[in-house]
Design a protein around this motif. Sequence first.
Motif, PDB file in Angstrom:
ATOM      1  N   GLU A  98       0.462  -1.491  -0.239  1.00 14.31           N
ATOM      2  CA  GLU A  98       0.249  -0.008   0.085  1.00 14.31           C
ATOM      3  C   GLU A  98       0.997   1.056   0.169  1.00 14.31           C
ATOM      4  OE1 GLU A  98      -3.645  -1.701   1.979  1.00 14.31           O
ATOM      5  OE2 GLU A  98      -2.582  -0.965   3.528  1.00 14.31           O
ATOM      6  N   ASN A  99       0.641   2.520  -0.571  1.00 15.13           N
ATOM      7  CA  ASN A  99       0.898   3.585  -0.649  1.00 15.13           C
ATOM      8  C   ASN A  99       1.152   4.340   1.142  1.00 15.13           C
ATOM      9  OD1 ASN A  99      -1.016   5.701   0.726  1.00 15.13           O
ATOM     10  ND2 ASN A  99      -2.037   4.778  -0.496  1.00 15.13           N
ATOM     11  N   VAL A 100       2.435   4.785   1.232  1.00 16.82           N
ATOM     12  CA  VAL A 100       3.423   5.449   2.419  1.00 16.82           C
ATOM     13  C   VAL A 100       2.305   5.879   2.554  1.00 16.82           C
ATOM     14  CG1 VAL A 100       4.551   7.244   1.286  1.00 16.82           C
ATOM     15  CG2 VAL A 100       5.853   5.970   3.098  1.00 16.82           C
ATOM     16  N   GLY A 101       1.740   6.153   2.474  1.00 18.08           N
ATOM     17  CA  GLY A 101       0.823   7.912   3.911  1.00 18.08           C
ATOM     18  C   GLY A 101      -0.453   6.148   3.953  1.00 18.08           C
ATOM     19  N   HIS A 102      -1.179   5.466   3.506  1.00 18.43           N
ATOM     20  CA  HIS A 102      -1.674   4.770   4.397  1.00 18.43           C
ATOM     21  C   HIS A 102      -1.338   3.619   4.961  1.00 18.43           C
ATOM     22  CE1 HIS A 102      -5.217   2.567   4.566  1.00 18.43           C
ATOM     23  NE2 HIS A 102      -5.112   1.211   4.213  1.00 18.43           N
ATOM     24  N   ARG A 103       0.589   3.492   4.988  1.00 18.65           N
ATOM     25  CA  ARG A 103       0.976   2.920   5.926  1.00 18.65           C
ATOM     26  C   ARG A 103       1.187   3.283   7.202  1.00 18.65           C
ATOM     27  NH1 ARG A 103       4.375   1.296   1.066  1.00 18.65           N
ATOM     28  NH2 ARG A 103       6.323   2.174   2.085  1.00 18.65           N
ATOM     29  N   GLY A 203     -14.183  17.319  -2.639  1.00 21.37           N
ATOM     30  CA  GLY A 203     -13.401  16.496  -3.224  1.00 21.37           C
ATOM     31  C   GLY A 203     -14.206  15.026  -1.705  1.00 21.37           C
ATOM     32  N   ASN A 204     -14.898  16.051  -1.186  1.00 23.70           N
ATOM     33  CA  ASN A 204     -15.410  14.906   0.170  1.00 23.70           C
ATOM     34  C   ASN A 204     -16.027  13.764  -0.046  1.00 23.70           C
ATOM     35  OD1 ASN A 204     -14.352  17.883   1.518  1.00 23.70           O
ATOM     36  ND2 ASN A 204     -16.061  17.053   2.816  1.00 23.70           N
ATOM     37  N   ARG A 205     -15.753  12.689   0.524  1.00 20.89           N
ATOM     38  CA  ARG A 205     -16.077  11.259   0.399  1.00 20.89           C
ATOM     39  C   ARG A 205     -15.674  10.535  -1.238  1.00 20.89           C
ATOM     40  NH1 ARG A 205     -15.388   8.698   5.028  1.00 20.89           N
ATOM     41  NH2 ARG A 205     -16.313   9.935   6.840  1.00 20.89           N
ATOM     42  N   GLY A 206     -15.741  11.762  -2.169  1.00 15.88           N
ATOM     43  CA  GLY A 206     -16.024  11.074  -3.512  1.00 15.88           C
ATOM     44  C   GLY A 206     -14.178  10.713  -4.110  1.00 15.88           C
ATOM     45  N   CYS A 207     -14.099  12.311  -5.019  1.00 16.49           N
ATOM     46  CA  CYS A 207     -13.217  12.751  -5.998  1.00 16.49           C
ATOM     47  C   CYS A 207     -11.626  11.363  -5.863  1.00 16.49           C
ATOM     48  CB  CYS A 207     -12.427  13.900  -5.194  1.00 16.49           C
ATOM     49  SG  CYS A 207     -14.555  14.566  -6.625  1.00 16.49           S
ATOM     50  N   TYR A 208     -11.139  11.207  -4.760  1.00 19.16           N
ATOM     51  CA  TYR A 208      -9.968  10.521  -4.322  1.00 19.16           C
ATOM     52  C   TYR A 208     -10.293   8.705  -4.237  1.00 19.16           C
ATOM     53  CZ  TYR A 208      -8.010  14.611  -4.618  1.00 19.16           C
ATOM     54  OH  TYR A 208      -7.592  16.078  -4.680  1.00 19.16           O
ATOM     55  N   SER A 209      -9.667   8.168  -4.296  1.00 20.19           N
ATOM     56  CA  SER A 209      -9.704   6.540  -4.555  1.00 20.19           C
ATOM     57  C   SER A 209      -8.506   5.933  -4.301  1.00 20.19           C
ATOM     58  CB  SER A 209      -9.407   6.093  -6.405  1.00 20.19           C
ATOM     59  OG  SER A 209      -8.073   6.403  -6.257  1.00 20.19           O
ATOM     60  N   GLN A 210      -7.489   7.132  -3.659  1.00 20.24           N
ATOM     61  CA  GLN A 210      -7.022   6.251  -2.715  1.00 20.24           C
ATOM     62  C   GLN A 210      -7.357   5.890  -0.974  1.00 20.24           C
ATOM     63  OE1 GLN A 210      -3.791   9.494  -3.613  1.00 20.24           O
ATOM     64  NE2 GLN A 210      -2.526   7.739  -3.323  1.00 20.24           N
ATOM     65  N   ASN A 211      -6.660   4.055  -0.320  1.00 22.03           N
ATOM     66  CA  ASN A 211      -6.926   4.065   0.884  1.00 22.03           C
ATOM     67  C   ASN A 211      -6.516   5.296   2.391  1.00 22.03           C
ATOM     68  OD1 ASN A 211      -7.702   1.700   0.077  1.00 22.03           O
ATOM     69  ND2 ASN A 211      -5.922   0.724   0.092  1.00 22.03           N
ATOM     70  N   ILE A 212      -7.239   5.033   3.043  1.00 18.26           N
ATOM     71  CA  ILE A 212      -6.485   6.228   4.136  1.00 18.26           C
ATOM     72  C   ILE A 212      -5.648   5.608   4.813  1.00 18.26           C
ATOM     73  CG2 ILE A 212      -9.093   7.499   4.264  1.00 18.26           C
ATOM     74  CD1 ILE A 212      -9.376   5.677   7.043  1.00 18.26           C
TER      75      ILE A 212
END
Length: 212
Positions: A98-103, A203-212
């Motif tokens: 997973e991406n480093v931000g999500h890690r 963008g709230n809840r809709g426009c970004y597909s990356q995991n939190i």
Amino acid sequence: MIWMCPIVDKIKNKFDEITNYNIEIEEDKKKIEEIANEILEYYNQDGKVEIIKIATDMGFQVFTSSFKDKLVSGFISISNENIKKYKFAKIMKINRDENVGHRRFTVAHEIGHYLFDYNDKTGKKYLNATYRTDDVFSIKESRACYFAACLLLPRNLFLEKYNQYQKAGMSNFDLVETMANDFGVSTRAIVIRFDELNILFWGNRGCYSQNI
């Protein structure tokens, strides 16, 4: 008894019955944020939180690993049985794919499980606490996610950065990307934090597909 670090002892002594905290209850939600702020103050953290240092100070050995189930972001295990294999009683495994931000968010999330779900008084082993990207609606998972957001994206600094970049005339896209870089999280985590702090944003809840 599994060793506890000073800030964990302080939190456990200061806050009562934290295993019952529910983010649907406003008073509990405030206490979760207060606990995150206690940790930030203890470590004198401002900006991109040194989340691995915090985890290791709490006694965890943090590993990255690939999981067969790609929806698993990480888990913790607390048991003296781990010492033979890992040399640590407390271990944390994070999905390296997973991406480093999500890690980073996953590490903070698992610290949340440690603080709110582990009963250190019994010293009994605590296994699993698996964080899945498709399981954020249970009380425990929602609580750990909210704690992680409070720890990595503290309210006052988050709002300060947001207002600063808005006044600078940044586009919404650049603002989200810049804040994600500032705090070391995914863009999705930034957008969800807007929602948590009642910031109206396209963008709230809709426009970004990356995991939190």
